[in-house]
Motif scaffolding. Structure first.
Motif, mmCIF file in Angstrom:
data_model
loop_
_atom_site.group_PDB
_atom_site.id
_atom_site.type_symbol
_atom_site.label_atom_id
_atom_site.label_comp_id
_atom_site.label_asym_id
_atom_site.label_seq_id
_atom_site.Cartn_x
_atom_site.Cartn_y
_atom_site.Cartn_z
ATOM 1 N N ALA A 1 0.827 -1.205 0.000
ATOM 2 C CA ALA A 1 0.000 0.000 0.000
ATOM 3 C C ALA A 1 0.869 1.267 0.000
ATOM 4 O O ALA A 1 0.518 2.265 -0.633
ATOM 5 C CB ALA A 1 -0.944 0.004 1.198
ATOM 6 N N ILE A 2 1.992 1.223 0.710
ATOM 7 C CA ILE A 2 2.904 2.373 0.706
ATOM 8 C C ILE A 2 3.436 2.611 -0.704
ATOM 9 O O ILE A 2 3.472 3.737 -1.204
ATOM 10 C CB ILE A 2 4.065 2.153 1.699
ATOM 11 N N GLY A 3 3.856 1.524 -1.356
ATOM 12 C CA GLY A 3 4.343 1.652 -2.727
ATOM 13 C C GLY A 3 3.265 2.117 -3.684
ATOM 14 O O GLY A 3 3.520 2.956 -4.563
ATOM 15 N N GLY B 1 -8.091 4.535 1.888
ATOM 16 C CA GLY B 1 -7.411 5.457 2.787
ATOM 17 C C GLY B 1 -7.316 6.873 2.273
ATOM 18 O O GLY B 1 -6.689 7.718 2.921
ATOM 19 N N GLY B 2 -7.946 7.170 1.136
ATOM 20 C CA GLY B 2 -7.996 8.547 0.652
ATOM 21 C C GLY B 2 -7.034 8.886 -0.466
ATOM 22 O O GLY B 2 -6.927 10.055 -0.849
ATOM 23 N N VAL B 3 -6.319 7.914 -1.012
ATOM 24 C CA VAL B 3 -5.423 8.179 -2.137
ATOM 25 C C VAL B 3 -6.247 8.225 -3.422
ATOM 26 O O VAL B 3 -6.969 7.283 -3.725
ATOM 27 C CB VAL B 3 -4.328 7.101 -2.248
ATOM 28 N N SER B 4 -6.126 9.315 -4.153
ATOM 29 C CA SER B 4 -6.947 9.489 -5.347
ATOM 30 C C SER B 4 -6.338 8.766 -6.541
ATOM 31 O O SER B 4 -5.125 8.832 -6.774
ATOM 32 C CB SER B 4 -7.086 10.981 -5.681
ATOM 33 N N LEU B 5 -7.194 8.107 -7.316
ATOM 34 C CA LEU B 5 -6.738 7.479 -8.555
ATOM 35 C C LEU B 5 -6.368 8.517 -9.605
ATOM 36 O O LEU B 5 -5.685 8.200 -10.577
ATOM 37 C CB LEU B 5 -7.830 6.562 -9.106
ATOM 38 N N LEU B 6 -6.803 9.762 -9.402
ATOM 39 C CA LEU B 6 -6.481 10.846 -10.326
ATOM 40 C C LEU B 6 -5.212 11.569 -9.928
ATOM 41 O O LEU B 6 -4.813 12.550 -10.563
ATOM 42 C CB LEU B 6 -7.652 11.833 -10.393
ATOM 43 N N GLY C 1 -3.074 7.030 5.619
ATOM 44 C CA GLY C 1 -4.393 6.594 5.181
ATOM 45 C C GLY C 1 -4.346 5.257 4.461
ATOM 46 O O GLY C 1 -5.191 4.384 4.682
ATOM 47 N N ALA C 2 -3.352 5.080 3.591
ATOM 48 C CA ALA C 2 -3.209 3.809 2.871
ATOM 49 C C ALA C 2 -2.941 2.664 3.838
ATOM 50 O O ALA C 2 -3.467 1.554 3.672
ATOM 51 C CB ALA C 2 -2.084 3.919 1.847
ATOM 52 N N ALA C 3 -2.114 2.921 4.863
ATOM 53 C CA ALA C 3 -1.820 1.881 5.854
ATOM 54 C C ALA C 3 -3.069 1.511 6.645
ATOM 55 O O ALA C 3 -3.319 0.333 6.920
ATOM 56 C CB ALA C 3 -0.720 2.366 6.792
ATOM 57 N N LEU C 4 -3.877 2.517 7.005
ATOM 58 C CA LEU C 4 -5.132 2.224 7.700
ATOM 59 C C LEU C 4 -6.078 1.450 6.795
ATOM 60 O O LEU C 4 -6.803 0.554 7.250
ATOM 61 C CB LEU C 4 -5.785 3.528 8.159
#
Length: 368
Positions: free
Chosen positions: A51-53, A251-256, A264-267
């Protein structure tokens, strides 16, 4: 409270995780222990790293669906090297280098050759998976050194060395993306590629670096996976790319591109793993896991999206409130309150209709 959750995706995911654990505690209070949380965290280490990557790549408006294959290939090469007597540290180093090369290859196609990210990484997904089968000969790799497996066993405060490494990695990635110039450049490229270029940012270098880091982290995920289960199947990493992307989006990371945090990604990764762990503890049959996990994820994302749309409508109303006439203001107050309560935002046409009706009434009164 709702506005706070809208602006802090990490907090909303954390609340959902707490609710999930509360359901588990209600069903059986004996499960609500520190050991349960540590177990879920240990089970999520691989997904944490992926997820971090994924966050690094998605922040640049990219996408890498080959991470599962890179994870499997790196794990297989590490296993072959260890069984051939290379030693643990050299074997891990070789696996990480393989991951770096795979990431750079993806980045080269996307940044230099301008191949669409989804197309390029779909191709390398199959290519790297074929390399896994060539490396393993189609069979599992067993007989890994016990000292390597010990890296996944409890060490300090109930956490394994790999678990501590992932925590350090998470903190370092957060600082890198939020407080360094290069981290800001990653988000700038994802938000506006041409604008970033005009600001002097080396867009191609940023994209190459993001994919390279993603490749290294995918390799690390494969190493952790191999240490945890004690062997390397030829299907290692299958399907992990979709879980990594879903964790980031949740976790809130936008695909755009341009927005998101590794926290957020870790959660999101912890939530995804929590679903599987809770279903196992509640003794659901294994074939229900994917369906229930997918349904819960859909409900969370749809509900979150509706709340955010309602809050965005309310914020727009507050922004333009001073331009409204008194009669229109009372009508808009009622509409805004209804939209926020029901989490169903007005459409642009509906809002325009309300405004036109109020203006017409005001004009009529003025003529009278």
């Amino acid at each position: 409270m709702i506005r706070f959750l809208q602006n802090n995706r990490e907090a909303s995911v954390a609340i959902i995780i707490v609710m999930l654990l509360a359901i588990l505690a209600i069903s059986d209070p004996s499960y609500l222990r520190v050991e349960t949380l540590l177990s879920i965290y240990s089970n999520s280490l691989t997904l944490f790293v992926l997820a971090i990557g994924a966050t690094m790549v998605m922040a640049t408006r990219g996408l890498d669906v080959s991470v599962g294959s890179i994870m499997g290939l790196s794990a297989a090469i590490a296993g072959v090297c260890m069984n051939d007597g290379f030693g643990i540290v050299p074997s891990i180093g070789i696996a990480l280098f393989v991951g770096l090369c795979c990431g750079l290859f993806n980045g080269f196609m996307v940044a230099i050759l301008r191949v669409p990210a989804i197309v390029a990484t779909l191709g390398t997904l199959g290519f790297f998976r074929g390399c896994v089968h060539l490396t393993t000969g189609g069979s599992w790799i067993e007989g890994l050194p016990e000292s390597f497996k010990d890296l996944s066993h409890a060490w300090v405060l109930g956490l394994s060395p790999f678990a501590w490494l992932v925590l350090v990695l998470l903190a370092a990635a957060h600082v890198f993306l939020r407080y360094t110039a290069f981290g800001h450049a990653i988000f700038a490229v994802g938000d506006n590629r041409e604008g970033a270029r005009l600001l002097g940012i080396r867009v191609n270098t940023v994209q190459l670096t993001a994919y390279a880091i993603n490749g290294i982290l995918s390799a690390l995920a494969g190493i952790i996976f191999a240490a945890q289960i004690g062997f390397i199947p030829n299907t290692a990493g299958n399907g992990m790319e979709m879980r990594a992307i879903a964790s980031g989006v949740l976790g809130g990371v936008s695909l755009l591109g341009g927005t998101g945090t590794v926290i957020g990604a870790a959660l999101g990764a912890f939530f995804m793993t929590s679903i599987d762990s809770v279903l196992v503890m509640l003794r659901f049959d294994a074939y229900w896991n994917d369906m229930i996990a997918g349904a819960i994820l859909l409900i969370v994302l749809i509900g979150d999206g509706r709340i955010r749309e309602a809050m965005a409508q309310s914020l727009r109303y507050q922004k333009y409130r001073k331009f409204l006439e008194p009669d229109e203001l009372r009508a808009a107050d009622h509409v805004s309150a209804t939209a926020t309560a029901s989490a169903e935002p007005l459409t642009g046409a509906g809002k325009a209709g309300t405004k036109d009706a109020a203006l017409a009434t005001h004009s009529k009164e003025a003529r009278v």
